[in-house]
Design an enzyme around this catalytic site. Structure first.
Site, mmCIF file in Angstrom:
data_model
loop_
_atom_site.group_PDB
_atom_site.id
_atom_site.type_symbol
_atom_site.label_atom_id
_atom_site.label_comp_id
_atom_site.label_asym_id
_atom_site.label_seq_id
_atom_site.Cartn_x
_atom_site.Cartn_y
_atom_site.Cartn_z
ATOM 1 N N ARG A 18 -40.190 -5.395 31.108
ATOM 2 C CA ARG A 18 -39.071 -4.764 31.825
ATOM 3 C C ARG A 18 -39.572 -4.089 33.103
ATOM 4 N NH1 ARG A 18 -36.210 -0.674 29.701
ATOM 5 N NH2 ARG A 18 -34.316 -1.363 30.741
ATOM 6 N N LYS A 39 -14.250 5.564 7.173
ATOM 7 C CA LYS A 39 -13.622 4.438 6.465
ATOM 8 C C LYS A 39 -14.091 3.108 7.076
ATOM 9 C CE LYS A 39 -10.795 1.953 3.932
ATOM 10 N NZ LYS A 39 -10.377 0.804 4.618
ATOM 11 N N GLU A 83 -19.267 -2.616 3.014
ATOM 12 C CA GLU A 83 -18.620 -3.557 2.079
ATOM 13 C C GLU A 83 -18.895 -5.017 2.505
ATOM 14 O OE1 GLU A 83 -14.406 -2.583 1.432
ATOM 15 O OE2 GLU A 83 -13.987 -4.724 1.628
ATOM 16 N N ARG A 121 -19.599 -14.449 8.250
ATOM 17 C CA ARG A 121 -18.196 -14.875 8.093
ATOM 18 C C ARG A 121 -17.807 -15.783 9.255
ATOM 19 N NH1 ARG A 121 -14.404 -10.186 5.401
ATOM 20 N NH2 ARG A 121 -15.981 -9.293 4.037
ATOM 21 N N SER A 152 -9.200 3.849 0.765
ATOM 22 C CA SER A 152 -9.875 2.644 0.285
ATOM 23 C C SER A 152 -9.619 2.431 -1.191
ATOM 24 C CB SER A 152 -11.382 2.747 0.507
ATOM 25 O OG SER A 152 -12.000 1.606 -0.057
ATOM 26 N N MET A 169 0.840 -1.210 0.000
ATOM 27 C CA MET A 169 0.000 0.000 0.000
ATOM 28 C C MET A 169 0.874 1.259 0.000
ATOM 29 S SD MET A 169 -3.239 -0.639 -0.210
ATOM 30 C CE MET A 169 -4.195 0.737 0.418
ATOM 31 N N HIS A 206 -38.507 -0.940 35.425
ATOM 32 C CA HIS A 206 -37.766 -0.055 34.516
ATOM 33 C C HIS A 206 -38.633 1.079 33.957
ATOM 34 C CE1 HIS A 206 -34.143 -2.342 34.809
ATOM 35 N NE2 HIS A 206 -34.758 -3.447 34.453
ATOM 36 N N HIS A 255 -17.536 2.446 5.847
ATOM 37 C CA HIS A 255 -17.390 2.004 4.450
ATOM 38 C C HIS A 255 -17.121 0.503 4.430
ATOM 39 C CE1 HIS A 255 -14.610 0.687 1.322
ATOM 40 N NE2 HIS A 255 -15.220 1.515 0.490
ATOM 41 N N ASN A 256 -16.210 0.047 5.272
ATOM 42 C CA ASN A 256 -15.869 -1.375 5.281
ATOM 43 C C ASN A 256 -17.036 -2.224 5.783
ATOM 44 O OD1 ASN A 256 -13.392 -0.305 4.580
ATOM 45 N ND2 ASN A 256 -12.239 -1.789 5.775
#
Ligand code: 2AM
Length: 516
Positions: A483, A211, A218, A316, A139, A18, A489, A214-215
């Site tokens: 709750r 950024k 992606e 993933r 990027s 890079m 709550h 962005h990822n």
């Protein structure tokens, strides 16, 4: 001319791929770049591989430096230094070494790595008075760095005015008439004209934050394309090459994007060893480096429903459980009559074409939701971290250079230009109408996948996001009652002002009291 004047306009530290490509890109634009790498042999090899001729008549070139002191002496003052080392402690190691080697407080050090934005906020503060620390998202991978990345700069605004000419010259360019990326440059021949894919994002960690998002987008974009592939493969019995052809066609329409283009290419590729489609010999276990996870963690911290982005990270993770999945596939039943899941009733002919069109629509709608989530996350973040984002500008600089570049981003740019404070991309007239027209296909695909046992976490979560967002009354009334029941709550009432809270004495006389 003063022969003693330092020759270099910009310095670059870290000559892995890079860093090397960014240095070449900068030199291609007429700058003299001082190049330094911790391992000096890397610098020598890089500079001897790229003699002045490489940069044609641009006037740019490389100045090799073997020590940090020599590097600092080679730079015009006040200095501009780009650091592209491994994200993490190495960035601080380099900053401290630069300070020790004699850097001045008005010298700018730009971290162009994939640093965590909170580290950038800390560094910007910690190094004040010793150097001006600046973060920039970069990027576009190796090719982007070489011929034009999308650049997301964040830090001191005065420092930005000094960096701006360089950033604008080296970034990707978009044709202002079509909104499409301009052709890649070639060595020594930079692209001329076009709108640069960079803009000032905001102070301290804002550039690295954007950024990161962005990822995250992606991750979602890639997962959605993979799910479209999986459905076409399983339900239509299409071969990778046939799906590649469909994707090539889609790439000529609304779904035109870099990721669609490379996916079509991948699907048509054979394995050089066996001749089988390359996708069939690649193990289905995806890796990740962390930026998607950071986006998901931040979305969870801010309670922003970026579900499709988060599902893409989980997908993933699920893929990496390969051995377990192999075992489970032999134990766990899918839908009745369909061993192991998947449809055994494949549509063909017109029905096949129609089915392919529904998958297209599902992909398009789900993609809109993934982007809507990313922008919604940035919208919450700017309030939380005291930034002021220009969403039209962010979409504009993602049109070229970066991995998610797509025709679609022109439409997002226009949406935010029409309404800079749009609550959600889904509410923009263009996207609202597009989803309205395409949602029936999306629903059919998600239903089909559920009935056939084909996992589509991103398609399905995007649909749940869409349906949740458009639902006036969610069952959170019931949830809030629970709750209040077990934890006192409190709840707000639909017939009272927002902010007034009540508690019901669930275990006593069931009277209600307003709480302060
Ligand atoms: P190297 O060639 O000496 O390993 C990617 O790892 C880049 O970051 C490489 O150029 C590498 O230099 C550099 N790098 C990694 N850690 C570093 C550190 N602590 N100090 C300086 N450079 C470092």
């Amino acid at each position: 001319m003063n022969n003693d004047a330092p020759p270099a306009d910009v310095g670059l530290i870290g000559l892995a791929v890079m860093g090397r490509n960014l240095a070449l890109n900068i030199a291609d634009h007429g700058y003299q770049v001082a190049a330094y790498n911790r391992t000096a042999s890397v610098t020598d090899e890089f500079v001897s591989d790229n003699p002045p001729e490489v940069f044609g008549d641009t006037g740019g070139g490389l100045v090799p430096c073997s020590t940090l002191e020599g590097f600092i002496a080679a730079l015009k003052t006040p200095r501009i230094i780009i650091v592209l080392v491994k994200a993490g402690p190495a960035v601080d190691t380099v900053c401290n070494a630069l300070i020790d080697a004699g850097l001045s407080p008005d010298d700018i050090v730009i971290d162009g790595g994939n640093s965590l934005w909170t580290d950038t906020i800390r560094r910007e503060k910690d190094y004040r008075g010793r150097l001006i620390f600046f973060g920039s998202g970069v990027s576009g991978g190796e090719v982007g760095a070489r011929f034009g990345p999308s650049l997301m700069p964040g830090g001191d605004e005065n420092a930005w005015t000094r960096l701006k000419p360089i950033w604008e010259s080296i970034s990707a360019k978009v044709d202002p008439d079509t909104g499409k990326p301009m052709e890649n440059a070639s060595p020594g021949k930079p692209v001329s004209g076009g709108e640069p894919c960079t803009t000032y994002i905001g102070p301290n960690g804002a550039g690295h934050y954007v950024k990161m998002v962005h990822n995250g987008i992606e991750y979602a974009d890639m997962q959605l394309i993979c799910e479209a592939y999986q459905i076409l493969r399983t339900s239509c019995g299409m071969t990778p090459v046939e799906i590649g052809d469909v994707f090539s066609t889609w790439n000529e329409g609304d779904l035109d994007s870099y990721l669609m283009e490379i996916t079509a290419d991948i699907l048509k590729q054979g394995d050089p060893t066996t001749g089988k489609p390359i996708v069939d010999v690649i193990l289905d276990a995806a890796g990740m480096k962390g930026t998607g996870t950071w986006t998901a963690i931040n979305a969870l911290n801010l309670a922003v429903p970026a579900a499709t982005i988060t599902e893409a990270v989980f997908a993933r993770g699920m893929s990496a459980l390969k051995d377990e999945r192999v075992k489970a596939s032999k134990i766990l039943a899918g839908p009745e009559g369909i061993p192991g899941g998947g449809s055994n009733d494949q549509p063909s002919g017109d029905a096949g074409e129609q089915f392919i069109a529904t998958v297209h629509d599902a992909l398009y709608c789900a993609k809109i939701c993934a982007y809507a989530q990313g922008f919604q996350l940035m919208s919450a973040a700017q309030v939380e971290y005291d930034w002021k984002f220009n969403f039209g500008e962010i979409a504009r600089i993602w049109r070229g250079g970066c991995i998610i570049r797509a025709r679609f981003l022109q439409k997002i740019t226009e949406a935010y230009q029409r309404a800079p404070n749009l609550d959600n991309l889904l509410l923009d007239d263009y996207f609202r109408a597009r989803i309205e027209a395409a949602q029936s296909g999306w629903r059919q695909v998600v239903a089909h996948a559920a009935l056939s046992g084909i996992p589509t976490p991103a398609f399905a979560s995007a649909l749940a996001y869409y349906d949740s967002y458009r639902t006036e009354t969610l069952p959170a009334n019931l949830l809030q009652a629970m709750r209040d029941f077990f934890g006192a709550h409190t709840y707000e009432r639909v017939d009272e002002e927002r902010g007034k809270v009540f508690h019901l004495d669930w275990s006593g006389d069931r009277s209600e009291a307003e709480m302060s």
